[in-house]
Design a protein around this motif. Structure first.
Motif, PDB file in Angstrom:
ATOM      1  N   SER A 159     -28.802  -7.713  12.318  1.00  0.00           N
ATOM      2  CA  SER A 159     -29.793  -8.509  11.596  1.00  0.00           C
ATOM      3  C   SER A 159     -29.362  -9.972  11.525  1.00  0.00           C
ATOM      4  CB  SER A 159     -29.975  -7.966  10.179  1.00  0.00           C
ATOM      5  OG  SER A 159     -30.794  -8.829   9.437  1.00  0.00           O
ATOM      6  N   GLU A 160     -30.249 -10.850  11.930  1.00  0.00           N
ATOM      7  CA  GLU A 160     -29.946 -12.286  11.882  1.00  0.00           C
ATOM      8  C   GLU A 160     -29.975 -12.828  10.462  1.00  0.00           C
ATOM      9  OE1 GLU A 160     -32.333 -14.506  14.627  1.00  0.00           O
ATOM     10  OE2 GLU A 160     -31.870 -13.145  16.271  1.00  0.00           O
ATOM     11  N   ALA A 161     -30.643 -12.124   9.565  1.00  0.00           N
ATOM     12  CA  ALA A 161     -30.762 -12.584   8.182  1.00  0.00           C
ATOM     13  C   ALA A 161     -29.461 -12.435   7.402  1.00  0.00           C
ATOM     14  CB  ALA A 161     -31.878 -11.815   7.474  1.00  0.00           C
ATOM     15  N   ILE A 162     -28.555 -11.593   7.889  1.00  0.00           N
ATOM     16  CA  ILE A 162     -27.286 -11.353   7.186  1.00  0.00           C
ATOM     17  C   ILE A 162     -26.209 -12.248   7.793  1.00  0.00           C
ATOM     18  CG2 ILE A 162     -25.528  -9.644   6.640  1.00  0.00           C
ATOM     19  CD1 ILE A 162     -27.726  -7.529   6.725  1.00  0.00           C
ATOM     20  N   LYS A 163     -25.677 -13.138   6.987  1.00  0.00           N
ATOM     21  CA  LYS A 163     -24.710 -14.124   7.470  1.00  0.00           C
ATOM     22  C   LYS A 163     -23.271 -13.601   7.437  1.00  0.00           C
ATOM     23  CE  LYS A 163     -28.036 -17.025   8.003  1.00  0.00           C
ATOM     24  NZ  LYS A 163     -28.778 -16.861   9.210  1.00  0.00           N
ATOM     25  N   SER A 164     -22.824 -13.125   6.279  1.00  0.00           N
ATOM     26  CA  SER A 164     -21.441 -12.639   6.167  1.00  0.00           C
ATOM     27  C   SER A 164     -21.435 -11.148   6.524  1.00  0.00           C
ATOM     28  CB  SER A 164     -20.906 -12.856   4.756  1.00  0.00           C
ATOM     29  OG  SER A 164     -21.693 -12.162   3.817  1.00  0.00           O
ATOM     30  N   LYS A 165     -21.356 -10.874   7.810  1.00  0.00           N
ATOM     31  CA  LYS A 165     -21.564  -9.526   8.334  1.00  0.00           C
ATOM     32  C   LYS A 165     -20.726  -8.456   7.644  1.00  0.00           C
ATOM     33  CE  LYS A 165     -24.589 -10.628  11.451  1.00  0.00           C
ATOM     34  NZ  LYS A 165     -25.960 -10.352  11.237  1.00  0.00           N
ATOM     35  N   LYS A 166     -19.445  -8.570   7.674  1.00  0.00           N
ATOM     36  CA  LYS A 166     -18.575  -7.502   7.175  1.00  0.00           C
ATOM     37  C   LYS A 166     -18.838  -7.195   5.699  1.00  0.00           C
ATOM     38  CE  LYS A 166     -14.918  -4.853   7.935  1.00  0.00           C
ATOM     39  NZ  LYS A 166     -15.060  -3.634   8.684  1.00  0.00           N
ATOM     40  N   LYS A 167     -18.750  -8.209   4.868  1.00  0.00           N
ATOM     41  CA  LYS A 167     -18.889  -8.018   3.427  1.00  0.00           C
ATOM     42  C   LYS A 167     -20.300  -7.555   3.049  1.00  0.00           C
ATOM     43  CE  LYS A 167     -18.271 -10.407  -0.957  1.00  0.00           C
ATOM     44  NZ  LYS A 167     -17.984 -11.669  -1.614  1.00  0.00           N
ATOM     45  N   ALA A 168     -21.322  -8.201   3.580  1.00  0.00           N
ATOM     46  CA  ALA A 168     -22.699  -7.862   3.221  1.00  0.00           C
ATOM     47  C   ALA A 168     -23.088  -6.471   3.708  1.00  0.00           C
ATOM     48  CB  ALA A 168     -23.655  -8.905   3.795  1.00  0.00           C
ATOM     49  N   VAL A 169     -22.673  -6.114   4.904  1.00  0.00           N
ATOM     50  CA  VAL A 169     -23.004  -4.803   5.462  1.00  0.00           C
ATOM     51  C   VAL A 169     -22.341  -3.704   4.645  1.00  0.00           C
ATOM     52  CG1 VAL A 169     -22.675  -3.311   7.478  1.00  0.00           C
ATOM     53  CG2 VAL A 169     -23.514  -5.653   7.776  1.00  0.00           C
ATOM     54  N   VAL A 170     -21.065  -3.840   4.379  1.00  0.00           N
ATOM     55  CA  VAL A 170     -20.333  -2.842   3.594  1.00  0.00           C
ATOM     56  C   VAL A 170     -20.950  -2.714   2.205  1.00  0.00           C
ATOM     57  CG1 VAL A 170     -18.103  -2.365   2.480  1.00  0.00           C
ATOM     58  CG2 VAL A 170     -18.184  -3.051   4.875  1.00  0.00           C
ATOM     59  N   SER A 171     -21.296  -3.833   1.601  1.00  0.00           N
ATOM     60  CA  SER A 171     -21.874  -3.829   0.261  1.00  0.00           C
ATOM     61  C   SER A 171     -23.230  -3.119   0.234  1.00  0.00           C
ATOM     62  CB  SER A 171     -22.030  -5.264  -0.239  1.00  0.00           C
ATOM     63  OG  SER A 171     -22.685  -5.276  -1.484  1.00  0.00           O
ATOM     64  N   ARG A 172     -24.086  -3.423   1.193  1.00  0.00           N
ATOM     65  CA  ARG A 172     -25.424  -2.799   1.213  1.00  0.00           C
ATOM     66  C   ARG A 172     -25.334  -1.296   1.436  1.00  0.00           C
ATOM     67  NH1 ARG A 172     -27.006  -7.981   3.319  1.00  0.00           N
ATOM     68  NH2 ARG A 172     -28.462  -8.907   1.845  1.00  0.00           N
ATOM     69  N   ILE A 173     -24.455  -0.887   2.306  1.00  0.00           N
ATOM     70  CA  ILE A 173     -24.288   0.551   2.561  1.00  0.00           C
ATOM     71  C   ILE A 173     -23.737   1.234   1.308  1.00  0.00           C
ATOM     72  CG2 ILE A 173     -22.965   2.253   3.871  1.00  0.00           C
ATOM     73  CD1 ILE A 173     -23.325   0.362   6.307  1.00  0.00           C
ATOM     74  N   ALA A 174     -22.762   0.629   0.673  1.00  0.00           N
ATOM     75  CA  ALA A 174     -22.184   1.203  -0.544  1.00  0.00           C
ATOM     76  C   ALA A 174     -23.228   1.334  -1.643  1.00  0.00           C
ATOM     77  CB  ALA A 174     -21.009   0.349  -1.022  1.00  0.00           C
ATOM     78  N   LYS A 175     -24.072   0.327  -1.782  1.00  0.00           N
ATOM     79  CA  LYS A 175     -25.116   0.363  -2.810  1.00  0.00           C
ATOM     80  C   LYS A 175     -26.131   1.469  -2.513  1.00  0.00           C
ATOM     81  CE  LYS A 175     -23.870  -3.444  -5.079  1.00  0.00           C
ATOM     82  NZ  LYS A 175     -22.437  -3.394  -5.149  1.00  0.00           N
ATOM     83  N   ALA A 176     -26.531   1.601  -1.257  1.00  0.00           N
ATOM     84  CA  ALA A 176     -27.490   2.649  -0.879  1.00  0.00           C
ATOM     85  C   ALA A 176     -26.897   4.034  -1.123  1.00  0.00           C
ATOM     86  CB  ALA A 176     -27.904   2.480   0.580  1.00  0.00           C
ATOM     87  N   LEU A 177     -25.635   4.213  -0.778  1.00  0.00           N
ATOM     88  CA  LEU A 177     -24.973   5.495  -1.013  1.00  0.00           C
ATOM     89  C   LEU A 177     -24.865   5.798  -2.509  1.00  0.00           C
ATOM     90  CD1 LEU A 177     -22.144   5.327   1.673  1.00  0.00           C
ATOM     91  CD2 LEU A 177     -24.082   6.919   1.641  1.00  0.00           C
ATOM     92  N   LYS A 178     -24.617   4.771  -3.310  1.00  0.00           N
ATOM     93  CA  LYS A 178     -24.528   4.964  -4.754  1.00  0.00           C
ATOM     94  C   LYS A 178     -25.874   5.389  -5.329  1.00  0.00           C
ATOM     95  CE  LYS A 178     -22.932   2.973  -9.055  1.00  0.00           C
ATOM     96  NZ  LYS A 178     -22.233   1.885  -9.714  1.00  0.00           N
ATOM     97  N   VAL A 179     -26.957   4.815  -4.825  1.00  0.00           N
ATOM     98  CA  VAL A 179     -28.298   5.212  -5.276  1.00  0.00           C
ATOM     99  C   VAL A 179     -28.522   6.690  -4.950  1.00  0.00           C
ATOM    100  CG1 VAL A 179     -30.780   4.934  -4.877  1.00  0.00           C
ATOM    101  CG2 VAL A 179     -29.327   2.917  -5.190  1.00  0.00           C
ATOM    102  N   GLU A 180     -28.189   7.086  -3.728  1.00  0.00           N
ATOM    103  CA  GLU A 180     -28.346   8.496  -3.344  1.00  0.00           C
ATOM    104  C   GLU A 180     -27.541   9.405  -4.270  1.00  0.00           C
ATOM    105  OE1 GLU A 180     -29.380   9.285   1.251  1.00  0.00           O
ATOM    106  OE2 GLU A 180     -27.282   8.781   0.889  1.00  0.00           O
ATOM    107  N   ARG A 181     -26.320   9.018  -4.525  1.00  0.00           N
ATOM    108  CA  ARG A 181     -25.414   9.844  -5.324  1.00  0.00           C
ATOM    109  C   ARG A 181     -25.842   9.900  -6.794  1.00  0.00           C
ATOM    110  NH1 ARG A 181     -21.308   7.291  -3.750  1.00  0.00           N
ATOM    111  NH2 ARG A 181     -21.078   5.889  -5.513  1.00  0.00           N
TER     112      ARG A 181
END
Length: 98
Positions: A13-35
């Motif tokens: 995604s071109e909209a995400i600038k800080s790839k590593k931190k933002a990607v890890v954070s978004r995935i963690a948040k989505a997993l937390k919602v599921e859990r």
């Protein structure tokens, strides 16, 4: 949640600038919602009404004020559906027009 595919989608995604931190954070948040809310995001985002209801639940049940959990769900919705989910206050109008 299709975690590996979602991660690739976010990295590309071109909209995400800080790839590593933002990607890890978004995935963690989505997993937390599921859990925490005991949901399967693939089942939820395939239905607009369920997505709307989940976004409302996040705000209420997770006491979200800054939108980070909702943002993660919206990104997952975009990944699965190829379109953005409307703002909550516009959902009913959007739902009838689509």
């Amino acid at each position: 949640m299709r975690q590996a595919e979602f991660e690739r989608f976010l990295i590309e995604s071109e909209a995400i600038k800080s790839k590593k931190k933002a990607v890890v954070s978004r995935i963690a948040k989505a997993l937390k919602v599921e859990r925490e809310l005991k949901v399967n995001l693939d089942n939820i985002v395939s239905d607009d009404d369920k997505t709307y209801e989940l976004l409302l639940r996040i705000r209420e049940d997770m006491n979200e004020v800054n939108g980070v959990y909702q943002n993660s769900i919206r990104k997952y919705y975009l990944f699965i559906n190829g379109k953005e989910f409307p703002r909550l206050n516009n959902y009913k109008k959007w739902n009838y027009s689509s």
